[in-house]
Write an enzyme that holds these catalytic residues in place. Sequence first.
Site, PDB file in Angstrom:
ATOM      1  CG  ASP A  69       1.939 -13.840  -0.019  1.00  0.00           C
ATOM      2  OD1 ASP A  69       2.674 -13.587  -1.000  1.00  0.00           O
ATOM      3  OD2 ASP A  69       0.762 -13.440   0.088  1.00  0.00           O
ATOM      4  CD  GLU A  86       1.733  -9.954  -1.172  1.00  0.00           C
ATOM      5  OE1 GLU A  86       2.761 -10.308  -1.800  1.00  0.00           O
ATOM      6  OE2 GLU A  86       0.811 -10.732  -0.854  1.00  0.00           O
TER       7      GLU A  86
HETATM    8  P1  GH3 Z   1      -2.919 -13.985  -1.974  1.00  0.00           P
HETATM    9  O1  GH3 Z   1      -3.705 -14.299  -0.764  1.00  0.00           O
HETATM   10  O2  GH3 Z   1      -3.058 -15.001  -3.035  1.00  0.00           O
HETATM   11  O3  GH3 Z   1      -1.499 -13.729  -1.643  1.00  0.00           O
HETATM   12  O4  GH3 Z   1      -3.536 -12.627  -2.572  1.00  0.00           O
HETATM   13  P2  GH3 Z   1      -2.820 -11.246  -2.701  1.00  0.00           P
HETATM   14  O5  GH3 Z   1      -3.860 -10.256  -3.140  1.00  0.00           O
HETATM   15  O6  GH3 Z   1      -2.087 -10.904  -1.478  1.00  0.00           O
HETATM   16  O7  GH3 Z   1      -1.735 -11.551  -3.815  1.00  0.00           O
HETATM   17  P3  GH3 Z   1      -1.269 -10.808  -5.101  1.00  0.00           P
HETATM   18  O8  GH3 Z   1       0.102 -11.324  -5.396  1.00  0.00           O
HETATM   19  O9  GH3 Z   1      -2.304 -10.940  -6.197  1.00  0.00           O
HETATM   20  O10 GH3 Z   1      -1.185  -9.296  -4.720  1.00  0.00           O
HETATM   21  C1  GH3 Z   1      -0.188  -8.761  -3.956  1.00  0.00           C
HETATM   22  C2  GH3 Z   1      -0.422  -7.282  -3.902  1.00  0.00           C
HETATM   23  O11 GH3 Z   1       0.543  -6.616  -3.076  1.00  0.00           O
HETATM   24  C3  GH3 Z   1      -0.357  -6.633  -5.255  1.00  0.00           C
HETATM   25  C4  GH3 Z   1       0.544  -5.439  -5.056  1.00  0.00           C
HETATM   26  O12 GH3 Z   1      -0.028  -4.257  -5.577  1.00  0.00           O
HETATM   27  C5  GH3 Z   1       0.662  -5.308  -3.560  1.00  0.00           C
HETATM   28  N1  GH3 Z   1       1.910  -4.732  -3.153  1.00  0.00           N
HETATM   29  C6  GH3 Z   1       3.157  -5.203  -3.398  1.00  0.00           C
HETATM   30  N2  GH3 Z   1       4.084  -4.359  -2.875  1.00  0.00           N
HETATM   31  C7  GH3 Z   1       3.414  -3.356  -2.297  1.00  0.00           C
HETATM   32  C8  GH3 Z   1       3.815  -2.164  -1.589  1.00  0.00           C
HETATM   33  O13 GH3 Z   1       5.007  -1.878  -1.397  1.00  0.00           O
HETATM   34  N3  GH3 Z   1       2.859  -1.327  -1.142  1.00  0.00           N
HETATM   35  C9  GH3 Z   1       1.526  -1.601  -1.335  1.00  0.00           C
HETATM   36  N4  GH3 Z   1       0.638  -0.752  -0.858  1.00  0.00           N
HETATM   37  N5  GH3 Z   1       1.124  -2.708  -2.009  1.00  0.00           N
HETATM   38  C10 GH3 Z   1       2.042  -3.567  -2.476  1.00  0.00           C
HETATM   39 MG    MG Z   2      -0.468 -12.128  -0.836  1.00  0.00          MG
HETATM   40 MG    MG Z   3       2.568 -12.367  -2.798  1.00  0.00          MG
END
Ligand code: GH3
Ligand code: MG
Ligand code: MG
Length: 321
Positions: free
Chosen positions: A180, A223
Amino acid sequence: MMSDKLLVVDDSARVRSEIRETLGDVFTEVVEADDGISAIRAFVEEKPSFIITDIEMPNINGFRLISAVRNMEEGASIPIIMLSGTSASLRDRLSGFDAGASDFLIKPFENEELTARVRSLLRVQRLVAELKQKNALLEKLATTDELTGLYNRRYFFDAVNSQMALGCRHGFKLACMLIDVDHFKRINDTLGHAVGDEVLRKIGRLLDSCKREGELLARFGGEEFVICLFNTSTENALLGAERFRKLIGSTDFSSDGHTIEKLTISIGLAIYPQDFDLDVDELLKAADDALYESKSRGRDTVSVFEWESASQGRKAPGPPA
Ligand code: GH3
Ligand code: MG
Ligand code: MG
Ligand code: MG
């Protein structure tokens, strides 16, 4: 549109040259054989895409030729028209279809009719080829993640499921690595979603270039990425996880338009134990627990799930480990 190569098989040179003349515009090349044996040789050597064959010939007759061609992989679906003499009975023609002929024509035939039948079979052949292509594309789409081009979650589950069954049977270990990206939300928030996408693609490429042969990498969603190592040991899996962690942590993700100070990943590792009876979901749940531990330990680190201290996993029947 011209089709590539026609093989004409008949012991009569007159019939062969008549067919060659009639179909000269339909095929780019016409090759001839005057009996079944030379026809089989020509089929193997010339790889024709279409066959027109006489039934009554010396040595191997048309029926046996057709069966022989149909039994070869390259001949399983190629169009074959059989030519039967006026004396051929209904039973003869049915035997031809049984052997695998696509169509038949009684000699002497009208040239227009031969051309029409050939064109109709070519049409079907093209449609089948198109369908095959579309199926291959659909299959690829169904197993591929659109953003990164990596395998998707669904493919990962299917592949790991069958590997787990194999692992069980042959007693090899399997490791699941859940990855992650740390604080990824910040990248979206400060640089925008498009940059976030670009970073995810780059992470995908890096992981892909760093993985070893036989390791399965997929985008798990958002992510998160997942890597499965087959026939591995805990030490090996840990080394692998550290390799991935260091690679991402030491890569500069900045580009012309933006600066990214530092980007790290957290990893949760679960090794498929030998003495528990588990499914993929349970293995991934364990990796997710380990990932959570990496997050709470401050991120940019690798944690291994400890089965002994956990209640997960049903003890498999048999002697204690
Ligand atoms: P942590 O270290 O706890 O993992 O913090 P984090 O910010 O990575 O975790 P969180 O789950 O709060 O956020 C994940 C983010 O990933 C939120 C979401 O908008 C973003 N995300 C998920 N899929 C995609 C994608 O396909 N493209 C983009 N640009 N962002 C994405
Ligand atoms: Mg994350
Ligand atoms: Mg995550
Ligand atoms: Mg003949």
